[in-house]
Motif scaffolding. Structure first.
Motif, PDB file in Angstrom:
ATOM      1  N   ARG A 178       0.820  -1.214   0.000  1.00 39.45           N
ATOM      2  CA  ARG A 178       0.000   0.000   0.000  1.00 39.45           C
ATOM      3  C   ARG A 178       0.855   1.265   0.000  1.00 39.45           C
ATOM      4  O   ARG A 178       0.358   2.358   0.272  1.00 39.45           O
ATOM      5  N   GLY A 179       2.147   1.142  -0.304  1.00 43.32           N
ATOM      6  CA  GLY A 179       3.021   2.298  -0.263  1.00 43.32           C
ATOM      7  C   GLY A 179       3.573   2.510   1.140  1.00 43.32           C
ATOM      8  O   GLY A 179       3.228   1.810   2.088  1.00 43.32           O
ATOM      9  N   GLY A 180       4.438   3.492   1.285  1.00 36.73           N
ATOM     10  CA  GLY A 180       5.080   3.729   2.577  1.00 36.73           C
ATOM     11  C   GLY A 180       4.155   4.345   3.601  1.00 36.73           C
ATOM     12  O   GLY A 180       3.610   5.423   3.385  1.00 36.73           O
ATOM     13  N   PRO A 238       5.027  -4.630 -12.250  1.00 31.55           N
ATOM     14  CA  PRO A 238       4.565  -4.890 -10.875  1.00 31.55           C
ATOM     15  C   PRO A 238       3.512  -5.984 -10.840  1.00 31.55           C
ATOM     16  O   PRO A 238       2.862  -6.277 -11.842  1.00 31.55           O
ATOM     17  N   LEU A 239       3.360  -6.574  -9.675  1.00 33.95           N
ATOM     18  CA  LEU A 239       2.388  -7.646  -9.493  1.00 33.95           C
ATOM     19  C   LEU A 239       0.989  -7.061  -9.358  1.00 33.95           C
ATOM     20  O   LEU A 239       0.758  -6.143  -8.563  1.00 33.95           O
ATOM     21  N   GLY A 240       0.046  -7.615 -10.118  1.00 29.90           N
ATOM     22  CA  GLY A 240      -1.314  -7.102 -10.109  1.00 29.90           C
ATOM     23  C   GLY A 240      -2.328  -8.136  -9.664  1.00 29.90           C
ATOM     24  O   GLY A 240      -1.979  -9.151  -9.037  1.00 29.90           O
ATOM     25  N   THR A 295      -1.203  -1.097  -7.722  1.00 31.90           N
ATOM     26  CA  THR A 295      -2.198  -0.691  -6.733  1.00 31.90           C
ATOM     27  C   THR A 295      -3.316  -1.732  -6.680  1.00 31.90           C
ATOM     28  O   THR A 295      -4.069  -1.899  -7.637  1.00 31.90           O
ATOM     29  N   LEU A 296      -3.388  -2.429  -5.568  1.00 31.63           N
ATOM     30  CA  LEU A 296      -4.395  -3.451  -5.358  1.00 31.63           C
ATOM     31  C   LEU A 296      -5.394  -2.988  -4.302  1.00 31.63           C
ATOM     32  O   LEU A 296      -5.054  -2.209  -3.411  1.00 31.63           O
ATOM     33  N   ARG A 297      -6.582  -3.474  -4.384  1.00 34.15           N
ATOM     34  CA  ARG A 297      -7.620  -3.128  -3.411  1.00 34.15           C
ATOM     35  C   ARG A 297      -7.301  -3.791  -2.072  1.00 34.15           C
ATOM     36  O   ARG A 297      -7.116  -4.998  -1.993  1.00 34.15           O
ATOM     37  N   TRP A 313      -6.293   4.717  -8.719  1.00 31.47           N
ATOM     38  CA  TRP A 313      -6.555   5.019  -7.311  1.00 31.47           C
ATOM     39  C   TRP A 313      -5.277   4.825  -6.513  1.00 31.47           C
ATOM     40  O   TRP A 313      -4.509   3.891  -6.754  1.00 31.47           O
ATOM     41  N   LEU A 314      -5.049   5.708  -5.539  1.00 32.03           N
ATOM     42  CA  LEU A 314      -3.857   5.678  -4.700  1.00 32.03           C
ATOM     43  C   LEU A 314      -4.276   5.567  -3.238  1.00 32.03           C
ATOM     44  O   LEU A 314      -5.378   5.970  -2.860  1.00 32.03           O
ATOM     45  N   TYR A 315      -3.367   5.044  -2.412  1.00 36.56           N
ATOM     46  CA  TYR A 315      -3.687   4.888  -0.995  1.00 36.56           C
ATOM     47  C   TYR A 315      -3.474   6.187  -0.228  1.00 36.56           C
ATOM     48  O   TYR A 315      -2.564   6.968  -0.524  1.00 36.56           O
TER      49      TYR A 315
END
Length: 555
Positions: A178-180, A238-240, A295-297, A313-315
């Motif tokens: 989900r990012g840093g 990236p992994l999706g 970006t995964l849900r 969409w971004l976290y």
């Protein structure tokens, strides 16, 4: 289960606090022990980040073993929770993925037992100073050497916390899925359900219709350490969604790490728990180019996009200044229409729906996460907000619209306050940051009145969803109780009108700026009209009309 292996499903490695205040260590299935007599109510690591991560660990574990098919099935264990033995039996098929030590796959560790330079175990702590900071003697507040050794339980939780929240770690050392420092939001259970179990179960989503059955073949798509690491060097994509099972978002593994487990020795204690240890972790090995995720849900995190037409969409991440009611509307309320820019965590919307069906009130929203400045942790943010869930759908919708409008009103007044202060104090654009503290103070000082106003409005709409006067009454209350007094007080504090202030020559600017603020809060002008529209108030009498009335009164 292999002999001598420290397995996180069978060991009592989670510190918990019971309703009585008693503290003990339990295995994951032990969170439901003693529910009738003295339930477990919280994790108790002594660190807010570990406690938050432990909740995510448990929700992820439940998602892989006990996910309900629908709300009806969910309600069964809400009303009559399982016992420890039943829960342990549900967890048992996943045991191979939760061995922290041993010769096979290790929990949250690279499948390859690679060689490498030993790194101090303090490097697993997100707030620990980096190597460059230590070289420059910049570790003034977070000192080096605070974590010489960790027990296996503490090492496991430190490892999971880092993988779940990982910030940027330099070239090739990936951020979390989900990012840093992502923001996590949870709906707390009603006051009559104090057990930790109800918090976990409330925030667990129903099973996705397309989720595949968990088998030995599908496990690596959930627990990536069960297979060779899908590295991210070069131009690898990236992994999706096609690479990660929906339940795998709880178990992202961006960092390639191998813990070095050794004997503790006499007098060795865990730096986290303070307890003596016979086996500990002092160092670990690491390599760059771990898993890089698209970006995964994620069920527990809110998201945003830059514009309504964007599909990316971004976290959401915590920011300096903390979280206030300005953020609350996007964390707690169901988005309206199709052009919204922010959406709550899916689990929050699920929990709201369930609680509305149960007619349960008095709940709160908890938001937590690291406020990161690239690789540096500014702090761990943890905040609770009220939640208002009404029985009637129309009443909920009206309350949501009103909440957004009250926030719009507050933002309008806050912006006007800052502009008029800049004019009064002759602050150029380059110096506008000097007033950041004013903006933050306005938000924090009006927050109590905002939620009090919403609570009163919620009570009125719950009694009568079609109450025609409810919105205007709430708007007038918020204006009188918060917007006017706080705006005037902050203006007068930062731009005092007195000769003693040393600004005698600039008094004309101060008078003009304050007059602008008064007119806005009285509903006059373009922005004043916007303000009254937000508050649901009728337009004020025109200035010309006021002058005529004033003249008649004088005559």
């Amino acid at each position: 289960m292999a002999e001598g292996v420290f397995n996180l499903l069978s060991e009592r490695w989670l510190p918990v606090r019971r309703l009585s205040g008693a503290r003990e260590w339990v295995a994951p299935a032990g969170v439901v022990s003693g529910l009738a007599e003295d339930p477990v109510i919280a994790f108790d690591w002594g660190r807010a980040d570990f406690d938050a991560a432990a909740v995510e660990f448990m929700i992820g574990l439940l998602a892989c073993s006990c996910q309900p098919q629908d709300d009806r099935a969910w309600r069964g264990w809400w009303q009559a929770p399982p016992g420890s033995e039943e829960l342990a039996a549900r967890f048992a098929p996943l045991a191979a993925a939760f061995a922290l030590t041993g010769d096979g796959p290790r929990f949250m560790q690279d499948c390859e037992d690679f060689a490498g330079e030993a790194v101090r175990v303090s490097g697993l702590m997100i707030e620990a100073p980096g190597a460059n900071t230590e070289r420059n003697n910049g570790d003034l507040f977070q000192k080096r050497g605070r974590f010489p050794a960790l027990s296996l339980p503490a090492a496991a939780m430190a490892l999971f916390t880092l993988q779940a929240y990982a910030p940027s770690g330099g070239a090739g050392h990936r951020t979390s899925l989900r990012g840093g420092g992502p923001l996590t939001t949870l709906v707390l259970a009603p006051p009559d359900k104090p057990a930790l179990w109800h918090l976990l179960w409330l925030n667990l989503e129903n099973a996705a219709a397309q989720a595949p059955e968990i088998t030995p073949q599908t496990l690596p798509r959930i627990f990536p350490w069960l297979a060779p690491t899908r590295t991210s060097e070069g131009k690898k994509p990236p992994l999706g969604e096609d690479d990660v099972d929906p339940r795998g978002v709880y178990w992202g593994m961006p960092r390639r790490i191998r813990l070095d487990v050794e004997a503790g020795g006499e007098g060795v204690t865990c730096a986290i728990t303070g307890e003596p240890v016979t086996t500990c972790v002092r160092t670990y090995r690491t390599k760059p180019w771990g898993m890089n995720y698209a970006t995964l849900r994620h069920p527990l995190s809110p998201m945003y996009r830059q514009k309504a037409t964007s599909t990316e969409w971004l976290y959401v991440h915590p920011q300096p200044g903390g979280l206030t009611y300005r953020h609350w509307i996007d964390l707690a309320l169901t988005p309206e229409g199709s052009d919204y820019l922010r959406r709550p965590a899916p689990a929050v919307l699920t929990a709201r729906r369930r609680l509305q069906a149960l007619r349960a009130g008095g709940t709160r929203l908890k938001a937590a996460g690291y406020d990161m400045d690239n690789m540096k942790a500014r702090g761990f943010v943890e905040t609770q907000f009220p939640l208002f869930i009404l029985a009637d759908d129309d009443a909920n919708a009206r309350l949501g619209y009103a909440a957004r409008d009250l926030v719009g009103a507050a933002n309008l007044v806050n912006g006007s306050l800052l502009r008029n202060l800049r004019h009064a104090l002759t602050i150029a654009d380059a110096g506008a940051a000097r007033l950041d503290a004013v903006a933050e103070s306005f938000q924090h000082r009006t927050q109590g009145a905002f939620f009090d106003t919403l609570a009163s409005l919620a009570a009125r709409l719950d009694a009568d969803p079609h109450d025609a006067d409810a919105i205007a009454v709430a708007g007038a209350d918020f204006r009188k109780r918060a917007l006017e007094p706080v705006a005037y007080d902050l203006f007068d504090r930062y731009a005092p009108f007195s000769a003693q202030s040393g600004r005698l020559a600039d008094m004309g600017k101060v008078v003009a700026a304050r007059r602008n603020l008064v007119w806005l809060l009285s509903g006059y002008g373009k922005d004043g009209g916007k303000l009254f529209a937000y508050l649901g108030l009728p337009p004020p009498e025109s200035k010309r009309g006021k002058k005529k009335m004033s003249g008649k009164a004088a005559a």
